[in-house]
Design a protein around this motif. Structure first.
Motif, PDB file in Angstrom:
ATOM      1  N   LEU A  80       0.837  -1.202   0.000  1.00 39.88           N
ATOM      2  CA  LEU A  80       0.000   0.000   0.000  1.00 39.88           C
ATOM      3  C   LEU A  80       0.872   1.253   0.000  1.00 39.88           C
ATOM      4  CD1 LEU A  80      -2.726  -1.128   2.569  1.00 39.88           C
ATOM      5  CD2 LEU A  80      -2.956  -1.018   0.081  1.00 39.88           C
ATOM      6  N   ILE A  81       2.122   1.104   0.447  1.00 42.01           N
ATOM      7  CA  ILE A  81       3.077   2.213   0.456  1.00 42.01           C
ATOM      8  C   ILE A  81       3.981   2.131  -0.774  1.00 42.01           C
ATOM      9  CG2 ILE A  81       4.895   3.391   1.775  1.00 42.01           C
ATOM     10  CD1 ILE A  81       3.857   1.724   4.248  1.00 42.01           C
ATOM     11  N   ALA A  82       4.478   0.944  -1.045  1.00 43.14           N
ATOM     12  CA  ALA A  82       5.378   0.704  -2.177  1.00 43.14           C
ATOM     13  C   ALA A  82       4.798  -0.443  -3.004  1.00 43.14           C
ATOM     14  CB  ALA A  82       6.777   0.356  -1.666  1.00 43.14           C
ATOM     15  N   PRO A  83       4.138  -0.140  -4.123  1.00 46.22           N
ATOM     16  CA  PRO A  83       3.436  -1.149  -4.911  1.00 46.22           C
ATOM     17  C   PRO A  83       4.310  -2.274  -5.495  1.00 46.22           C
ATOM     18  CG  PRO A  83       2.667   1.040  -5.499  1.00 46.22           C
ATOM     19  CD  PRO A  83       3.872   1.220  -4.629  1.00 46.22           C
ATOM     20  N   THR A  84       5.586  -1.988  -5.760  1.00 46.01           N
ATOM     21  CA  THR A  84       6.437  -3.035  -6.323  1.00 46.01           C
ATOM     22  C   THR A  84       7.497  -3.459  -5.310  1.00 46.01           C
ATOM     23  OG1 THR A  84       7.990  -1.453  -7.264  1.00 46.01           O
ATOM     24  CG2 THR A  84       6.142  -2.122  -8.671  1.00 46.01           C
ATOM     25  N   HIS A  85       8.193  -4.554  -5.601  1.00 49.35           N
ATOM     26  CA  HIS A  85       9.244  -5.049  -4.709  1.00 49.35           C
ATOM     27  C   HIS A  85      10.547  -4.292  -4.958  1.00 49.35           C
ATOM     28  CE1 HIS A  85       6.640  -8.812  -4.805  1.00 49.35           C
ATOM     29  NE2 HIS A  85       6.592  -8.394  -3.558  1.00 49.35           N
ATOM     30  N   ASN A  86      10.489  -2.970  -4.862  1.00 49.96           N
ATOM     31  CA  ASN A  86      11.692  -2.161  -5.111  1.00 49.96           C
ATOM     32  C   ASN A  86      12.456  -1.931  -3.804  1.00 49.96           C
ATOM     33  OD1 ASN A  86      10.180  -0.255  -3.744  1.00 49.96           O
ATOM     34  ND2 ASN A  86       9.863   1.075  -5.506  1.00 49.96           N
ATOM     35  N   ASP A  87      13.479  -1.076  -3.853  1.00 52.93           N
ATOM     36  CA  ASP A  87      14.299  -0.809  -2.666  1.00 52.93           C
ATOM     37  C   ASP A  87      13.476  -0.194  -1.538  1.00 52.93           C
ATOM     38  OD1 ASP A  87      16.448  -1.823  -4.030  1.00 52.93           O
ATOM     39  OD2 ASP A  87      17.320   0.135  -4.532  1.00 52.93           O
ATOM     40  N   ASP A  88      12.530   0.679  -1.879  1.00 54.12           N
ATOM     41  CA  ASP A  88      11.661   1.299  -0.866  1.00 54.12           C
ATOM     42  C   ASP A  88      10.872   0.222  -0.125  1.00 54.12           C
ATOM     43  OD1 ASP A  88      12.473   3.826  -1.521  1.00 54.12           O
ATOM     44  OD2 ASP A  88      10.678   4.339  -2.683  1.00 54.12           O
ATOM     45  N   PHE A  89      10.293  -0.678  -0.902  1.00 55.65           N
ATOM     46  CA  PHE A  89       9.504  -1.767  -0.331  1.00 55.65           C
ATOM     47  C   PHE A  89      10.357  -2.571   0.659  1.00 55.65           C
ATOM     48  CE2 PHE A  89       8.243  -6.200  -0.227  1.00 55.65           C
ATOM     49  CZ  PHE A  89       6.881  -6.132   0.025  1.00 55.65           C
ATOM     50  N   ILE A  90      11.546  -2.961   0.224  1.00 50.68           N
ATOM     51  CA  ILE A  90      12.439  -3.768   1.060  1.00 50.68           C
ATOM     52  C   ILE A  90      12.865  -3.004   2.314  1.00 50.68           C
ATOM     53  CG2 ILE A  90      14.739  -4.852   1.118  1.00 50.68           C
ATOM     54  CD1 ILE A  90      14.082  -5.663  -1.890  1.00 50.68           C
ATOM     55  N   ALA A  91      13.112  -1.703   2.165  1.00 55.24           N
ATOM     56  CA  ALA A  91      13.506  -0.870   3.308  1.00 55.24           C
ATOM     57  C   ALA A  91      12.369  -0.777   4.332  1.00 55.24           C
ATOM     58  CB  ALA A  91      13.907   0.515   2.829  1.00 55.24           C
ATOM     59  N   ILE A  92      11.138  -0.565   3.859  1.00 53.38           N
ATOM     60  CA  ILE A  92       9.978  -0.438   4.754  1.00 53.38           C
ATOM     61  C   ILE A  92       9.714  -1.767   5.461  1.00 53.38           C
ATOM     62  CG2 ILE A  92       7.471  -0.032   4.846  1.00 53.38           C
ATOM     63  CD1 ILE A  92       8.008   1.829   2.291  1.00 53.38           C
ATOM     64  N   LEU A  93       9.731  -2.837   4.687  1.00 56.98           N
ATOM     65  CA  LEU A  93       9.499  -4.164   5.262  1.00 56.98           C
ATOM     66  C   LEU A  93      10.588  -4.491   6.284  1.00 56.98           C
ATOM     67  CD1 LEU A  93       7.473  -6.485   5.056  1.00 56.98           C
ATOM     68  CD2 LEU A  93       8.936  -7.503   3.303  1.00 56.98           C
ATOM     69  N   GLY A  94      11.826  -4.177   5.941  1.00 62.21           N
ATOM     70  CA  GLY A  94      12.953  -4.430   6.834  1.00 62.21           C
ATOM     71  C   GLY A  94      12.869  -3.643   8.128  1.00 62.21           C
ATOM     72  N   GLU A  95      12.384  -2.431   8.023  1.00 57.32           N
ATOM     73  CA  GLU A  95      12.254  -1.561   9.204  1.00 57.32           C
ATOM     74  C   GLU A  95      11.173  -2.089  10.156  1.00 57.32           C
ATOM     75  OE1 GLU A  95      10.571   2.876  10.293  1.00 57.32           O
ATOM     76  OE2 GLU A  95      11.283   2.518   8.241  1.00 57.32           O
ATOM     77  N   HIS A  96      10.042  -2.504   9.599  1.00 51.95           N
ATOM     78  CA  HIS A  96       8.901  -2.899  10.421  1.00 51.95           C
ATOM     79  C   HIS A  96       8.852  -4.390  10.742  1.00 51.95           C
ATOM     80  CE1 HIS A  96       6.961   1.016  10.429  1.00 51.95           C
ATOM     81  NE2 HIS A  96       7.374   1.134   9.179  1.00 51.95           N
ATOM     82  N   TYR A  97       9.453  -5.196   9.888  1.00 53.54           N
ATOM     83  CA  TYR A  97       9.423  -6.649  10.082  1.00 53.54           C
ATOM     84  C   TYR A  97      10.826  -7.183   9.777  1.00 53.54           C
ATOM     85  CZ  TYR A  97       6.839 -11.009  10.576  1.00 53.54           C
ATOM     86  OH  TYR A  97       6.347 -12.200  11.044  1.00 53.54           O
ATOM     87  N   PRO A  98      11.784  -6.915  10.697  1.00 53.69           N
ATOM     88  CA  PRO A  98      13.198  -7.198  10.430  1.00 53.69           C
ATOM     89  C   PRO A  98      13.523  -8.636  10.015  1.00 53.69           C
ATOM     90  CG  PRO A  98      12.932  -6.004  12.497  1.00 53.69           C
ATOM     91  CD  PRO A  98      11.565  -6.358  12.022  1.00 53.69           C
ATOM     92  N   ASN A  99      12.767  -9.614  10.513  1.00 50.18           N
ATOM     93  CA  ASN A  99      13.091 -11.005  10.148  1.00 50.18           C
ATOM     94  C   ASN A  99      12.236 -11.517   8.991  1.00 50.18           C
ATOM     95  OD1 ASN A  99      10.749 -11.073  11.656  1.00 50.18           O
ATOM     96  ND2 ASN A  99      11.233 -13.014  12.649  1.00 50.18           N
ATOM     97  N   TRP A 100      11.872 -10.610   8.082  1.00 50.12           N
ATOM     98  CA  TRP A 100      11.018 -11.004   6.954  1.00 50.12           C
ATOM     99  C   TRP A 100      11.669 -12.044   6.057  1.00 50.12           C
ATOM    100  CZ3 TRP A 100      12.290 -10.289   1.796  1.00 50.12           C
ATOM    101  CH2 TRP A 100      13.318  -9.399   1.518  1.00 50.12           C
ATOM    102  N   ARG A 101      12.991 -11.996   5.919  1.00 48.84           N
ATOM    103  CA  ARG A 101      13.660 -12.981   5.047  1.00 48.84           C
ATOM    104  C   ARG A 101      13.523 -14.393   5.606  1.00 48.84           C
ATOM    105  NH1 ARG A 101      16.745  -8.371   4.411  1.00 48.84           N
ATOM    106  NH2 ARG A 101      17.116  -7.773   2.229  1.00 48.84           N
TER     107      ARG A 101
END
Length: 116
Positions: A80-101
């Motif tokens: 909803l913030i970053a529609p594609t799996h770009n660097d922004d998306f990865i940065a936001i996901l990493g910030e809020h859900y650090p163990n996403w990988r």
């Protein structure tokens, strides 16, 4: 008959689990999910329509550990913030859900459906 009944029960369980998670992550991500849908999906765990602010989740998630349901939800809500799996998306996901990988890896090791 039995399969349809089981599917309805699974959906009921998900409908109990998802709204509190959406509420939690709407506050953290500062986004709004207008609607979510549950659906049997053959190839993915979830999807997002950023324009409509809709999220679709695979009903098979009911059979997975709860933290993986949360990971998929956060992943889709991040779209909803970053529609594609770009660097922004990865940065936001990493910030809020650090163990996403780790969560993604764990999820990908599990079969998508019981039939698989």
């Amino acid at each position: 008959q039995r399969a349809a009944l089981l599917h309805e029960w699974h959906k009921l369980l998900l409908h109990q689990a998802i709204p509190p998670l959406i509420a939690k992550w709407q506050a953290k991500l500062n986004v709004t999910v207008k609607q979510y849908f549950l659906q049997r999906m053959k190839t993915k765990w979830g999807s997002c329509n950023p324009k409509a602010r809709h999220i679709r989740l695979n009903t098979e998630l009911v059979k997975k550990p709860r933290h993986l349901l949360e990971y998929v939800l956060v992943h889709e809500m991040t779209h909803l913030i970053a529609p594609t799996h770009n660097d922004d998306f990865i940065a936001i996901l990493g910030e809020h859900y650090p163990n996403w990988r780790e969560a993604r890896e764990e999820l990908n090791e599990l079969p998508l459906s019981a039939e698989a």
